[in-house]
Write a protein that holds these residues in place. Sequence first.
Motif, PDB file in Angstrom:
ATOM      1  N   PHE A  92       0.857  -1.191   0.000  1.00  0.00           N
ATOM      2  CA  PHE A  92       0.000   0.000   0.000  1.00  0.00           C
ATOM      3  C   PHE A  92       0.892   1.239   0.000  1.00  0.00           C
ATOM      4  O   PHE A  92       1.770   1.394   0.852  1.00  0.00           O
ATOM      5  CB  PHE A  92      -0.904   0.030   1.229  1.00  0.00           C
ATOM      6  CG  PHE A  92      -1.696   1.314   1.334  1.00  0.00           C
ATOM      7  CD1 PHE A  92      -2.795   1.535   0.533  1.00  0.00           C
ATOM      8  CD2 PHE A  92      -1.317   2.309   2.231  1.00  0.00           C
ATOM      9  CE1 PHE A  92      -3.517   2.727   0.625  1.00  0.00           C
ATOM     10  CE2 PHE A  92      -2.027   3.496   2.332  1.00  0.00           C
ATOM     11  CZ  PHE A  92      -3.125   3.699   1.522  1.00  0.00           C
ATOM     12  N   ARG A  93       0.626   2.118  -0.964  1.00  0.00           N
ATOM     13  CA  ARG A  93       1.418   3.333  -1.080  1.00  0.00           C
ATOM     14  C   ARG A  93       0.519   4.478  -1.547  1.00  0.00           C
ATOM     15  O   ARG A  93      -0.203   4.321  -2.533  1.00  0.00           O
ATOM     16  CB  ARG A  93       2.565   3.146  -2.080  1.00  0.00           C
ATOM     17  CG  ARG A  93       3.546   2.068  -1.688  1.00  0.00           C
ATOM     18  CD  ARG A  93       4.628   1.885  -2.749  1.00  0.00           C
ATOM     19  NE  ARG A  93       4.059   1.549  -4.043  1.00  0.00           N
ATOM     20  CZ  ARG A  93       3.717   0.311  -4.399  1.00  0.00           C
ATOM     21  NH1 ARG A  93       3.855  -0.691  -3.549  1.00  0.00           N
ATOM     22  NH2 ARG A  93       3.238   0.065  -5.607  1.00  0.00           N
ATOM     23  N   PRO A  94       0.574   5.605  -0.864  1.00  0.00           N
ATOM     24  CA  PRO A  94      -0.146   6.777  -1.373  1.00  0.00           C
ATOM     25  C   PRO A  94       0.447   7.229  -2.711  1.00  0.00           C
ATOM     26  O   PRO A  94       1.492   6.742  -3.153  1.00  0.00           O
ATOM     27  CB  PRO A  94       0.079   7.826  -0.276  1.00  0.00           C
ATOM     28  CG  PRO A  94       0.460   7.056   0.943  1.00  0.00           C
ATOM     29  CD  PRO A  94       1.198   5.856   0.441  1.00  0.00           C
TER      30      PRO A  94
ATOM     31  N   TYR B 259      -2.166  -3.145  -2.779  1.00  0.00           N
ATOM     32  CA  TYR B 259      -3.351  -3.122  -1.914  1.00  0.00           C
ATOM     33  C   TYR B 259      -4.030  -1.753  -2.038  1.00  0.00           C
ATOM     34  O   TYR B 259      -3.343  -0.737  -2.095  1.00  0.00           O
ATOM     35  CB  TYR B 259      -2.945  -3.366  -0.454  1.00  0.00           C
ATOM     36  CG  TYR B 259      -4.100  -3.295   0.511  1.00  0.00           C
ATOM     37  CD1 TYR B 259      -4.895  -4.409   0.748  1.00  0.00           C
ATOM     38  CD2 TYR B 259      -4.410  -2.100   1.164  1.00  0.00           C
ATOM     39  CE1 TYR B 259      -5.987  -4.338   1.635  1.00  0.00           C
ATOM     40  CE2 TYR B 259      -5.485  -2.025   2.045  1.00  0.00           C
ATOM     41  CZ  TYR B 259      -6.265  -3.146   2.267  1.00  0.00           C
ATOM     42  OH  TYR B 259      -7.331  -3.069   3.128  1.00  0.00           O
ATOM     43  N   PRO B 260      -5.351  -1.714  -2.124  1.00  0.00           N
ATOM     44  CA  PRO B 260      -6.321  -2.802  -2.015  1.00  0.00           C
ATOM     45  C   PRO B 260      -6.597  -3.512  -3.331  1.00  0.00           C
ATOM     46  O   PRO B 260      -7.241  -4.566  -3.353  1.00  0.00           O
ATOM     47  CB  PRO B 260      -7.571  -2.078  -1.528  1.00  0.00           C
ATOM     48  CG  PRO B 260      -7.463  -0.715  -2.137  1.00  0.00           C
ATOM     49  CD  PRO B 260      -6.005  -0.383  -2.135  1.00  0.00           C
ATOM     50  N   SER B 261      -6.148  -2.953  -4.430  1.00  0.00           N
ATOM     51  CA  SER B 261      -6.342  -3.582  -5.737  1.00  0.00           C
ATOM     52  C   SER B 261      -5.291  -3.041  -6.689  1.00  0.00           C
ATOM     53  O   SER B 261      -4.567  -2.094  -6.379  1.00  0.00           O
ATOM     54  CB  SER B 261      -7.751  -3.287  -6.285  1.00  0.00           C
ATOM     55  OG  SER B 261      -7.929  -1.882  -6.454  1.00  0.00           O
ATOM     56  N   GLY B 262      -5.214  -3.665  -7.845  1.00  0.00           N
ATOM     57  CA  GLY B 262      -4.279  -3.182  -8.849  1.00  0.00           C
ATOM     58  C   GLY B 262      -2.905  -3.810  -8.730  1.00  0.00           C
ATOM     59  O   GLY B 262      -2.754  -4.935  -8.232  1.00  0.00           O
ATOM     60  N   PHE B 263      -1.900  -3.081  -9.184  1.00  0.00           N
ATOM     61  CA  PHE B 263      -0.535  -3.606  -9.249  1.00  0.00           C
ATOM     62  C   PHE B 263       0.446  -2.477  -8.998  1.00  0.00           C
ATOM     63  O   PHE B 263       0.068  -1.309  -8.908  1.00  0.00           O
ATOM     64  CB  PHE B 263      -0.281  -4.231 -10.628  1.00  0.00           C
ATOM     65  CG  PHE B 263      -0.790  -3.383 -11.768  1.00  0.00           C
ATOM     66  CD1 PHE B 263      -0.055  -2.313 -12.260  1.00  0.00           C
ATOM     67  CD2 PHE B 263      -2.037  -3.629 -12.331  1.00  0.00           C
ATOM     68  CE1 PHE B 263      -0.525  -1.513 -13.278  1.00  0.00           C
ATOM     69  CE2 PHE B 263      -2.530  -2.822 -13.363  1.00  0.00           C
ATOM     70  CZ  PHE B 263      -1.768  -1.781 -13.839  1.00  0.00           C
TER      71      PHE B 263
END
Length: 412
Positions: free
Chosen positions: A162-164, A215-219
């Motif tokens: 998870f990254r902003p 997270y929460p979706s994608g790559f």
Amino acid sequence: MSSIADPVAGTSRSDAKAAAAAPAIALPVAGERELRLDLFRGMALWLIFIDHLPANILTWFTIRNYGFSDATEIFIFISGYTAAFVYGRAMLEAGFVVATARIMRRVWQIYVAHVFLFTIFLAEISYVATRFENPLYSEEMGIMDFLKQPDVTIVQALLLRFRPVNMDVLPLYIVLMLFLPVILWLMKWRADVALALSVLLYALTWHFDWYLTAYPSGFWIFNPFCWQLLFVFGAWCALGGAARMSRILSSPVTMWICIAYLLAAFFVTLTWHIPQLSFLMPKRIEQWMYPITKTDLDVLRFAHFLALAALTVRFLPKDWSGLKSPWLRPLILCGQHSLEIFCLGIFLAFAGHFVLAEVGGGALTHALVSLAGILIMWGVAWVISWYKHSADKGASKTKIAGGNADMAGGSA
């Protein structure tokens, strides 16, 4: 440090025998700093900061508007080059275990910096969104999931999933540095084979669509399976590959091929900014070329960076007197402390975004915010440099022989 642009003299029979008996990688020269690397790493940091701000006058001075590649390619290539220069010597002199221990120590430093930046960045965004009652900041910066499920999100952030927004480069750098011991070991055995394996992994990734989930979706925005090619290529250049390519790079044919490719890329990007010129692009070429993906380091982006690098080392020699100019000192200082300045740039980019969103203003305000951020980055780099060389007088006595983490982008 061997220069990419070093000329190649004629090879005698005795030289050939010596080369055959030499190790697979060249031992870097200790104690010699390549200011060109610091210069362009500092430039990449400034460009990344400007590109993370809302569009303004200075945005048009960043290279992404005039070709396929941007500052990220510069940063990753130089990261691979300097990491191999620093830790390649440790690998050759102290062995695999000691070099790996030093690399893991550096990886931990980068990881801690990422976690610290993540914490400060979240606090900055949350405070602004709450204080000014504007939830759009949280949505724009991609932290809505943190606000909904902070416990789960923090764990995912610690796992680099998870990254902003704008916090994708350091996780990529961490993963690449984790595999640096294997890369250096392969290069110590056969440097060209190591590069070939990197190319193979890049090709297989494109063929089988390998990626890391986020997270929460994608790559991952920067696919490590693809971007490793640029990192490994930088390491390969640092450990003798650049010297072996010098004859090719000094060829007029190479120069004109690079110029032609850069001009073609410029005209293609021109059609992005001026839709009226899109008729100049044949549909068949568009179908073959697009999308030029950044996530998987499209081959056109990689080739564009190679063309820029080839012309740079041709026309900017290692001993260029301008590298000592006070006008370039701010860039070089930022490049010498890239980890700290990169983290600061992410923080300042959101601060600038907030100021421009709340205050508004025209082109002059946008330019002032951008210049203020650059001046702050330069000032912090100067303070760090002053502290290391003046206040922390015992630092030089504690340096580990054979490796300087400053060269790899930060303080030891």
